[in-house]
Design a protein around this motif. Structure first.
Motif, PDB file in Angstrom:
ATOM      1  N   GLN A 222     -75.884 -87.507 -22.776  1.00  0.00           N
ATOM      2  CA  GLN A 222     -74.486 -87.778 -22.465  1.00  0.00           C
ATOM      3  C   GLN A 222     -73.825 -86.577 -21.779  1.00  0.00           C
ATOM      4  N   SER A 223     -74.071 -85.374 -22.273  1.00  0.00           N
ATOM      5  CA  SER A 223     -73.462 -84.185 -21.657  1.00  0.00           C
ATOM      6  C   SER A 223     -73.993 -83.966 -20.243  1.00  0.00           C
ATOM      7  N   THR A 224     -75.258 -84.312 -20.013  1.00  0.00           N
ATOM      8  CA  THR A 224     -75.811 -84.210 -18.660  1.00  0.00           C
ATOM      9  C   THR A 224     -75.057 -85.103 -17.698  1.00  0.00           C
ATOM     10  N   SER A 225     -74.739 -86.320 -18.151  1.00  0.00           N
ATOM     11  CA  SER A 225     -73.977 -87.243 -17.310  1.00  0.00           C
ATOM     12  C   SER A 225     -72.586 -86.703 -17.009  1.00  0.00           C
ATOM     13  N   ILE A 226     -71.959 -86.061 -17.997  1.00  0.00           N
ATOM     14  CA  ILE A 226     -70.603 -85.517 -17.797  1.00  0.00           C
ATOM     15  C   ILE A 226     -70.623 -84.301 -16.877  1.00  0.00           C
ATOM     16  N   LEU A 227     -71.527 -83.372 -17.151  1.00  0.00           N
ATOM     17  CA  LEU A 227     -71.559 -82.119 -16.388  1.00  0.00           C
ATOM     18  C   LEU A 227     -72.084 -82.308 -14.974  1.00  0.00           C
ATOM     19  N   SER A 228     -72.810 -83.389 -14.716  1.00  0.00           N
ATOM     20  CA  SER A 228     -73.333 -83.615 -13.364  1.00  0.00           C
ATOM     21  C   SER A 228     -72.217 -83.863 -12.361  1.00  0.00           C
ATOM     22  N   ARG A 229     -71.044 -84.241 -12.850  1.00  0.00           N
ATOM     23  CA  ARG A 229     -69.901 -84.487 -11.952  1.00  0.00           C
ATOM     24  C   ARG A 229     -69.047 -83.236 -11.741  1.00  0.00           C
ATOM     25  N   VAL A 230     -69.411 -82.144 -12.391  1.00  0.00           N
ATOM     26  CA  VAL A 230     -68.666 -80.888 -12.247  1.00  0.00           C
ATOM     27  C   VAL A 230     -69.250 -80.091 -11.080  1.00  0.00           C
ATOM     28  N   PRO A 231     -68.445 -79.549 -10.179  1.00  0.00           N
ATOM     29  CA  PRO A 231     -68.979 -78.756  -9.049  1.00  0.00           C
ATOM     30  C   PRO A 231     -69.781 -77.557  -9.539  1.00  0.00           C
ATOM     31  N   LEU A 232     -70.730 -77.129  -8.714  1.00  0.00           N
ATOM     32  CA  LEU A 232     -71.638 -76.052  -9.093  1.00  0.00           C
ATOM     33  C   LEU A 232     -70.881 -74.754  -9.385  1.00  0.00           C
ATOM     34  N   GLN A 233     -69.942 -74.384  -8.551  1.00  0.00           N
ATOM     35  CA  GLN A 233     -69.219 -73.132  -8.762  1.00  0.00           C
ATOM     36  C   GLN A 233     -68.436 -73.150 -10.069  1.00  0.00           C
ATOM     37  N   GLU A 234     -67.944 -74.308 -10.452  1.00  0.00           N
ATOM     38  CA  GLU A 234     -67.239 -74.413 -11.712  1.00  0.00           C
ATOM     39  C   GLU A 234     -68.206 -74.277 -12.890  1.00  0.00           C
ATOM     40  N   ARG A 235     -69.397 -74.809 -12.758  1.00  0.00           N
ATOM     41  CA  ARG A 235     -70.397 -74.662 -13.819  1.00  0.00           C
ATOM     42  C   ARG A 235     -70.829 -73.200 -13.958  1.00  0.00           C
ATOM     43  N   ILE A 236     -70.950 -72.510 -12.841  1.00  0.00           N
ATOM     44  CA  ILE A 236     -71.291 -71.083 -12.899  1.00  0.00           C
ATOM     45  C   ILE A 236     -70.185 -70.302 -13.610  1.00  0.00           C
ATOM     46  N   ARG A 237     -68.937 -70.638 -13.343  1.00  0.00           N
ATOM     47  CA  ARG A 237     -67.826 -69.942 -13.983  1.00  0.00           C
ATOM     48  C   ARG A 237     -67.806 -70.184 -15.493  1.00  0.00           C
ATOM     49  N   MET A 238     -68.224 -71.379 -15.915  1.00  0.00           N
ATOM     50  CA  MET A 238     -68.191 -71.711 -17.340  1.00  0.00           C
ATOM     51  C   MET A 238     -69.373 -71.111 -18.103  1.00  0.00           C
TER      52      MET A 238
END
Length: 621
Positions: A222-238
């Motif tokens: 489920q978290s994979t499905s949610i985070l896949s819609r987050v831009p890459l730069q935002e994931r790097i920041r988190m």
């Protein structure tokens, strides 16, 4: 010159008299060949001739049988491996370190809020299945949209013949006659099953023997499905930043810091940092073995900020690999536990594998029909990169989207539950050059820091990172790493061809010489007789064609052709007949057209000039 005579003369020049028939040619070959056996066939008496014919045929068959075995052995392209030990200045391996937890919970909590509430309610239902023991009714209602996309169900198999399937958020259990439960019987007790796209015939059930396993896998999906819609730069920041994670660094006697590391984003572990990757500068060499000449790191994993349902393991994930190669930590990485000093002694094995046709190994992947998706990192080709690229390619063919854990080609999006509700099932269906250098590791651990020294160590590390006199670090988040060469030598395991063309030729010649006393010249003699046989065949075909042509000419003109005197006499009689009929005098009569048969002589037929005989040209010569 007649074509047949030309071929006969040419054959005579080639053969110098061996014969002009197959029988004569064969006798000549047996009498003049250097191969043992054929001479005895034509020179011995009837009984010995038969014996020598049988022996020659038997040994020739053995030669061809042995040749077949040798050629088949050569075409199998077997290899042999050899081990050698060398000493040289070796390149220190690239070291990748990551946090076992990919994101800070404080940064992603707003994205996972509804998912966390849902999993907490599901755990309450699993642990307290009796009605009325659930969560407080005053809490906000749950958003079951995620649940209906990929639900968790409980399978009660106390009755093996009639298992019961129960959706955790439904009160009415389904009887065991349900078709989805028929193939999912395991040990008696509760089973949690993750189902993709429930409510359709496209549903896929996965069995787990423990609720802990089922909840973890369900949350990851489920978290994979949610985070896949987050831009890459935002994931790097988190994720965890290098300056917060890498507290201290020392290579040999030279100090280093987080700026000496290269940052990459890894789908499993978030931000990862690579030391000595060799992308922008030359790789570092190690001149001596021992811990004092290796890499020393102190890391802070901030365990208190872990995502509770995503990362059940705490520590640092690290991997040793070649320069310019992508780190596949999920397959080849190891964990370092918090509150310990982990020492890793390294031994180097270099593998030299042969390529095509001796194996399916490829040098750079250029001959693989699937594009290497990891080439965007400018890394070298590896079998792990090939497998994941093939998986992603198959995933895109099945459901039109890519898996979150692997790189994407241009124009393709990651799969998620909203846009691709059946992607979980596609993942199950998709599951269907070798490394040149391997690092063998010897790992040892000890508690660090000790109880006697932890106060001052934590004070110093906290001050250096946060410029604070307060202690902001503790044993649950600190890891010390020592990585070094254990021995100053390396082992090379190289492959070489077990059979070469030289081996093949010598083996073929040995068998031929042993069984028939032959050599390469004997094979040339055999080739000579084949050429002569073909030449005789050409002569016979020409003679057959010429004879067929003569037969057709005789069938067209069955009577014998007239002679010259008969033609003259016929012409003279024709002139007298014209004078008697009042025609022009014989002296003034026009001669007939050349080749025109005289009138009133229907039975007289003139054959073309070439009918004077097939050997007329030869006679004229």
């Amino acid at each position: 010159m007649n074509l047949k005579k030309y071929f006969i003369r040419a054959l005579h020049r080639l053969q110098k008299g061996p014969g002009y028939t197959y029988k004569e040619l064969l006798v000549w070959y047996c009498d003049n060949t250097n191969t043992h056996g054929p001479k005895r066939i034509i020179k011995e008496g009837p009984k010995k001739k038969f014996i020598w014919f049988f022996l020659t045929l038997l040994f020739a068959s053995l030669v061809f049988w042995q040749w077949g075995i040798l050629i088949n052995t050569y075409l199998s392209y077997n290899v042999t491996s050899s081990l050698s030990i060398g000493f040289k200045t070796m390149k220190f391996p690239a070291v990748t370190v990551c946090n076992a937890n990919p994101f800070k919970y404080s940064e992603v909590k707003h994205l996972l809020k509804e998912l966390d509430r849902l999993i907490e309610a599901a755990l309450e239902r699993i642990l307290q299945p009796t009605p009325g023991n659930g969560s407080d009714s005053s809490s906000p209602p749950l958003d079951l949209g995620l649940w209906h996309q990929i639900p968790l169900v409980l399978i009660d198999e106390h009755d093996k013949d009639n298992p019961v399937i129960l959706d955790i958020f439904e009160s009415n259990p389904a009887a065991g006659g349900n078709e989805t439960a028929a193939g999912n019987q395991t040990a008696a007790g509760g089973n949690e099953t993750a189902c993709s796209h429930q409510g359709s015939g496209n549903c896929t059930y996965r069995n787990f023997t423990s609720a802990a396993q089922a909840v973890t896998e369900w949350y990851i999906l489920q978290s994979t499905s949610i985070l896949s819609r987050v831009p890459l730069q935002e994931r790097i920041r988190m994720g965890y930043q290098a300056e917060d994670m890498i507290l201290a660094c020392l290579y040999g006697a030279e100090p280093c810091n987080y700026k000496n590391f290269t940052q990459i984003y890894h789908p499993d572990h978030g931000n990862c940092y690579i030391f000595n990757w060799g992308m922008d500068e030359e790789a570092l060499n190690s001149s001596n073995p021992g811990a004092e000449f290796g890499l020393k790191l102190i890391l802070d994993i901030s365990q208190q900020d872990y995502i509770p349902y995503l990362s059940s393991a705490a520590g640092a994930r690290l991997m040793l690999h070649q320069q310019k190669s992508f780190p596949f930590l999920k397959d080849q990485g190891i964990y370092a536990m918090a509150g310990t000093e982990t020492s890793i002694g390294v031994l180097v094995d270099e593998l030299e594998r042969m390529g095509y046709p001796y194996s399916d190994c490829t040098m750079n992947g250029s001959d693989v029909p699937v594009k290497n998706l990891y080439s965007q990192y400018n890394t070298s080709y590896s079998i792990q990169a090939c497998l994941r690229s093939c998986f992603q390619n198959h995933m895109m063919e099945i459901c039109g989207c890519g898996h979150y854990m692997f790189p994407l080609p241009e124009g393709v999006n990651y799969c998620n539950n909203e846009d691709n509700p059946g992607w979980g099932k596609s993942t199950d269906r998709a599951d269907g050059a070798a490394v040149d250098t391997q690092y063998k590791m010897t790992i040892s651990m000890a508690d660090w820091p000790s109880e006697a020294s932890e106060d001052w160590i934590f004070h110093i590390l906290s001050y250096e990172r946060d410029m604070s006199t307060n202690v902001t670090l503790d044993r649950n988040g600190i890891i010390k790493l020592n990585i070094y060469f254990q021995e100053y030598n390396y082992r090379t395991i190289s492959e070489s061809a077990a059979t070469t063309i030289v081996w093949l030729l010598s083996s073929l010649g040995g068998q031929f010489g042993f069984w028939m006393g032959g050599s390469v010249l004997c094979l040339i003699e055999f080739g000579e007789i084949i050429i002569d046989s073909l030449w005789i065949t050409v002569i016979n075909v020409i003679g057959w064609c010429k004879g067929l042509k003569q037969k057709r000419a005789q069938a067209r003109y069955p009577d014998a052709p007239p002679t010259v005197s008969e033609l003259v006499e016929a012409h003279t009689n024709l002139g007298f007949q014209h004078e008697d009929a009042g025609a022009l005098p014989r002296d003034e009569a026009l001669p007939p057209e050349p080749g025109t048969p005289p009138p009133n002589y229907d039975s007289l037929r003139v054959q073309p000039l070439d009918v004077l005989g097939p050997d007329s040209d030869a006679e004229s010569e």
